[in-house]
Design a protein around this motif. Structure first.
Motif, PDB file in Angstrom:
ATOM      1  N   THR A  64       0.845  -1.185   0.000  1.00 20.29           N
ATOM      2  CA  THR A  64       0.000   0.000   0.000  1.00 20.29           C
ATOM      3  C   THR A  64       0.883   1.237   0.000  1.00 20.29           C
ATOM      4  O   THR A  64       1.646   1.462   0.938  1.00 20.29           O
ATOM      5  CB  THR A  64      -0.941   0.029   1.218  1.00 20.29           C
ATOM      6  OG1 THR A  64      -1.724  -1.171   1.231  1.00 20.29           O
ATOM      7  CG2 THR A  64      -1.865   1.234   1.154  1.00 20.29           C
ATOM      8  N   LEU A  65       0.765   2.036  -1.057  1.00 22.98           N
ATOM      9  CA  LEU A  65       1.526   3.262  -1.202  1.00 22.98           C
ATOM     10  C   LEU A  65       0.627   4.441  -0.861  1.00 22.98           C
ATOM     11  O   LEU A  65      -0.417   4.630  -1.484  1.00 22.98           O
ATOM     12  CB  LEU A  65       2.054   3.402  -2.635  1.00 22.98           C
ATOM     13  CG  LEU A  65       2.862   2.214  -3.183  1.00 22.98           C
ATOM     14  CD1 LEU A  65       3.279   2.490  -4.617  1.00 22.98           C
ATOM     15  CD2 LEU A  65       4.081   1.935  -2.314  1.00 22.98           C
ATOM     16  N   ALA A  66       1.028   5.213   0.139  1.00 24.00           N
ATOM     17  CA  ALA A  66       0.280   6.415   0.511  1.00 24.00           C
ATOM     18  C   ALA A  66       0.887   7.579  -0.264  1.00 24.00           C
ATOM     19  O   ALA A  66       1.955   8.082   0.074  1.00 24.00           O
ATOM     20  CB  ALA A  66       0.363   6.660   2.017  1.00 24.00           C
ATOM     21  N   LEU A  67       0.199   7.993  -1.318  1.00 23.81           N
ATOM     22  CA  LEU A  67       0.747   8.946  -2.273  1.00 23.81           C
ATOM     23  C   LEU A  67       0.420  10.374  -1.887  1.00 23.81           C
ATOM     24  O   LEU A  67      -0.744  10.779  -1.843  1.00 23.81           O
ATOM     25  CB  LEU A  67       0.209   8.645  -3.673  1.00 23.81           C
ATOM     26  CG  LEU A  67       0.648   9.571  -4.796  1.00 23.81           C
ATOM     27  CD1 LEU A  67       2.157   9.507  -4.985  1.00 23.81           C
ATOM     28  CD2 LEU A  67      -0.068   9.209  -6.094  1.00 23.81           C
ATOM     29  N   GLY A  68       1.459  11.152  -1.611  1.00 27.41           N
ATOM     30  CA  GLY A  68       1.297  12.569  -1.320  1.00 27.41           C
ATOM     31  C   GLY A  68       1.246  13.380  -2.605  1.00 27.41           C
ATOM     32  O   GLY A  68       1.486  12.859  -3.701  1.00 27.41           O
ATOM     33  N   ASN A 101      -0.395   6.099   8.588  1.00 21.61           N
ATOM     34  CA  ASN A 101      -1.686   5.760   9.200  1.00 21.61           C
ATOM     35  C   ASN A 101      -2.730   5.400   8.151  1.00 21.61           C
ATOM     36  O   ASN A 101      -3.499   4.444   8.327  1.00 21.61           O
ATOM     37  CB  ASN A 101      -2.183   6.920  10.063  1.00 21.61           C
ATOM     38  CG  ASN A 101      -1.410   7.049  11.361  1.00 21.61           C
ATOM     39  OD1 ASN A 101      -0.657   6.157  11.735  1.00 21.61           O
ATOM     40  ND2 ASN A 101      -1.581   8.159  12.048  1.00 21.61           N
ATOM     41  N   LEU A 102      -2.782   6.158   7.061  1.00 21.18           N
ATOM     42  CA  LEU A 102      -3.735   5.854   5.999  1.00 21.18           C
ATOM     43  C   LEU A 102      -3.461   4.473   5.407  1.00 21.18           C
ATOM     44  O   LEU A 102      -4.392   3.697   5.153  1.00 21.18           O
ATOM     45  CB  LEU A 102      -3.652   6.917   4.900  1.00 21.18           C
ATOM     46  CG  LEU A 102      -4.254   8.283   5.240  1.00 21.18           C
ATOM     47  CD1 LEU A 102      -3.829   9.312   4.203  1.00 21.18           C
ATOM     48  CD2 LEU A 102      -5.774   8.191   5.304  1.00 21.18           C
ATOM     49  N   ALA A 103      -2.192   4.164   5.197  1.00 19.40           N
ATOM     50  CA  ALA A 103      -1.844   2.867   4.619  1.00 19.40           C
ATOM     51  C   ALA A 103      -2.141   1.725   5.585  1.00 19.40           C
ATOM     52  O   ALA A 103      -2.634   0.661   5.180  1.00 19.40           O
ATOM     53  CB  ALA A 103      -0.368   2.864   4.218  1.00 19.40           C
ATOM     54  N   ILE A 104      -1.855   1.934   6.868  1.00 19.38           N
ATOM     55  CA  ILE A 104      -2.137   0.889   7.860  1.00 19.38           C
ATOM     56  C   ILE A 104      -3.643   0.641   7.960  1.00 19.38           C
ATOM     57  O   ILE A 104      -4.094  -0.512   8.016  1.00 19.38           O
ATOM     58  CB  ILE A 104      -1.560   1.289   9.228  1.00 19.38           C
ATOM     59  CG1 ILE A 104      -0.032   1.299   9.176  1.00 19.38           C
ATOM     60  CG2 ILE A 104      -2.033   0.329  10.324  1.00 19.38           C
ATOM     61  CD1 ILE A 104       0.624   1.970  10.367  1.00 19.38           C
ATOM     62  N   GLU A 105      -4.410   1.708   8.007  1.00 18.51           N
ATOM     63  CA  GLU A 105      -5.867   1.574   8.100  1.00 18.51           C
ATOM     64  C   GLU A 105      -6.448   0.873   6.879  1.00 18.51           C
ATOM     65  O   GLU A 105      -7.467   0.196   6.967  1.00 18.51           O
ATOM     66  CB  GLU A 105      -6.500   2.953   8.277  1.00 18.51           C
ATOM     67  CG  GLU A 105      -6.243   3.550   9.663  1.00 18.51           C
ATOM     68  CD  GLU A 105      -6.613   5.017   9.748  1.00 18.51           C
ATOM     69  OE1 GLU A 105      -6.832   5.639   8.686  1.00 18.51           O
ATOM     70  OE2 GLU A 105      -6.686   5.546  10.882  1.00 18.51           O
ATOM     71  N   ALA A 106      -5.793   1.018   5.721  1.00 17.33           N
ATOM     72  CA  ALA A 106      -6.273   0.365   4.503  1.00 17.33           C
ATOM     73  C   ALA A 106      -5.757  -1.060   4.364  1.00 17.33           C
ATOM     74  O   ALA A 106      -6.187  -1.793   3.463  1.00 17.33           O
ATOM     75  CB  ALA A 106      -5.846   1.189   3.280  1.00 17.33           C
ATOM     76  N   LEU A 111      -2.853  -0.571  16.337  1.00 16.68           N
ATOM     77  CA  LEU A 111      -4.197  -0.030  16.567  1.00 16.68           C
ATOM     78  C   LEU A 111      -4.429   0.213  18.053  1.00 16.68           C
ATOM     79  O   LEU A 111      -5.059   1.205  18.440  1.00 16.68           O
ATOM     80  CB  LEU A 111      -5.254  -0.984  15.999  1.00 16.68           C
ATOM     81  CG  LEU A 111      -5.188  -1.236  14.487  1.00 16.68           C
ATOM     82  CD1 LEU A 111      -6.228  -2.281  14.090  1.00 16.68           C
ATOM     83  CD2 LEU A 111      -5.398   0.047  13.702  1.00 16.68           C
ATOM     84  N   ASP A 112      -3.907  -0.683  18.885  1.00 13.75           N
ATOM     85  CA  ASP A 112      -4.119  -0.556  20.330  1.00 13.75           C
ATOM     86  C   ASP A 112      -3.538   0.747  20.881  1.00 13.75           C
ATOM     87  O   ASP A 112      -4.123   1.357  21.785  1.00 13.75           O
ATOM     88  CB  ASP A 112      -3.487  -1.743  21.071  1.00 13.75           C
ATOM     89  CG  ASP A 112      -4.227  -3.052  20.831  1.00 13.75           C
ATOM     90  OD1 ASP A 112      -5.384  -3.007  20.364  1.00 13.75           O
ATOM     91  OD2 ASP A 112      -3.625  -4.120  21.103  1.00 13.75           O
ATOM     92  N   VAL A 113      -2.367   1.153  20.380  1.00  9.98           N
ATOM     93  CA  VAL A 113      -1.708   2.348  20.927  1.00  9.98           C
ATOM     94  C   VAL A 113      -2.033   3.615  20.144  1.00  9.98           C
ATOM     95  O   VAL A 113      -1.522   4.695  20.460  1.00  9.98           O
ATOM     96  CB  VAL A 113      -0.179   2.163  21.019  1.00  9.98           C
ATOM     97  CG1 VAL A 113       0.168   1.010  21.941  1.00  9.98           C
ATOM     98  CG2 VAL A 113       0.436   1.967  19.631  1.00  9.98           C
TER      99      VAL A 113
END
Length: 348
Positions: A45-49, A84-89, A178-180
């Protein structure tokens, strides 16, 4: 007779990478993920700026060529926001943080997952193995990997397996992230250290292993290197002020050196003034401090750069003070809250 299910199924892995104006490096970084020898399922997952150098088009090309490569839009453009966006996805229980400047060795994921399973660690990481191509980059790489350059932490110079304060990049148990509360998006640099602080404070373990070694490409010129280290210093100073009990004394060495060298130089100038007016120029002794620092840099260049050639050695004489002074000045600015807009310090 029906086939028996395998006794052990490897957990799936999600690679997460924030990308912003990285057209030079991102393909190599992604290719290193696709070449992993890990046999479990994976996604990238690439979070593209909001890039302006052709990165957007290149990332779209990579995604179109391989359905395992996904893109999420990172409108903010910052590293913690993209992570964060990539982890959530992501969908798999193991999250591998990747930097667009890094190239993972083929066995990286396999070793990391094995280490998580054997130690129960929340985060596993290893060494940032800086490797340069040009004489300037080779000088930066040598400074990164030396005790006089970045302080001799395990993630730069290596060490034994075991619990650590922080590690380079990181391979995480997704649920623990996610926990922290994931990465703190208000921290633009040093967010990995701060996340690892929360993991450890919640009873978790951050584990270092020298078996994980990631090739890192240094900044290509002096201007970008200086901006990187001013920003790193600003945020380290900010973090030292926010979390005073969590910071070791090594973080205060560069700013102390900057203050000492500057004070010694000013005292020496005072000695010149004393001599000019006929007074005893005892303040000239102040020049001993910057002279000692300069001698240390020269000795380090001779010892560390013997095999790198004359041009790289000459660059080292500039690069090492640049790292020390930019980091140290940034630390003072951050620690004393002297910067007007700290979120602007991203080091890009």
């Amino acid at each position: 007779m029906a086939e028996q299910a395998p006794e052990h199924t490897l957990p799936g892995v999600s690679y997460v990478m924030p990308v912003l104006n990285e057209v030079t490096h991102v393909r190599a970084a992604v290719d290193s993920l696709l070449a992993q020898d890990y046999e479990g399922p994976f996604e990238v997952t690439l979070a593209l700026g909001p890039s302006i150098d052709g990165t957007t088009e290149l990332v779209a090309e990579l995604s179109a060529a391989d359905p395992r490569i996904k893109i999420v839009e990172n409108e903010v453009g910052s590293t913690p926001s993209g992570l964060n966006l990539a982890i959530e996805a992501s969908i798999y229980p193991i999250v591998v943080r990747v930097d667009a400047h890094s190239v993972l060795p083929a066995d990286y994921t396999r070793i990391a997952v094995e280490t998580i399973e054997s130690t129960g660690a929340d985060n596993v990481g290893g060494i940032m193995d800086a490797q340069g191509i040009t004489p300037f980059e080779r000088a930066v790489a040598r400074a990164y990997g030396s005790r006089i350059g970045l302080g001799g932490t395990k993630l730069h110079v290596g060490g034994e397996d075991g619990p650590a304060e922080t590690v380079y990049l990181g391979v995480f148990q997704r649920q623990r992230l996610l926990d922290v509360g994931l990465f703190d998006e208000g921290i633009k640099r040093g967010q990995d250290w701060e996340l690892n602080r929360r993991l450890r404070a919640s009873g978790g373990t951050v584990w270092f292993t020298p078996r994980l070694k990631v090739t890192y490409r240094p900044r290509p010129n002096l201007d970008r290197l200086a901006r990187q280290f001013v920003s790193t210093g600003v945020w380290r100073g900010e973090l030292a002020r926010r979390f005073p009990a969590a910071n070791g004394i090594r973080y205060f060495v560069p700013p102390a050196m900057v203050v000492a060298v500057t004070l010694g130089f000013l005292l020496g100038i005072g000695g010149i003034v004393q001599a000019a007016v006929g007074a005893t120029p005892w303040l000239l002794l102040g020049f001993a401090i910057p002279a000692f620092y300069l001698l240390s840099v020269i000795v380090a260049a001779i010892v560390l750069m013997r095999s790198e050639g004359l041009r790289a050695t000459l660059w080292f004489l500039i690069v090492l003070p640049c790292i020390h002074f930019c980091w140290g000045i940034g630390f003072v600015l951050g620690y004393l809250s002297l910067t007007r807009n700290i979120t602007a310090h991203t080091g890009r």
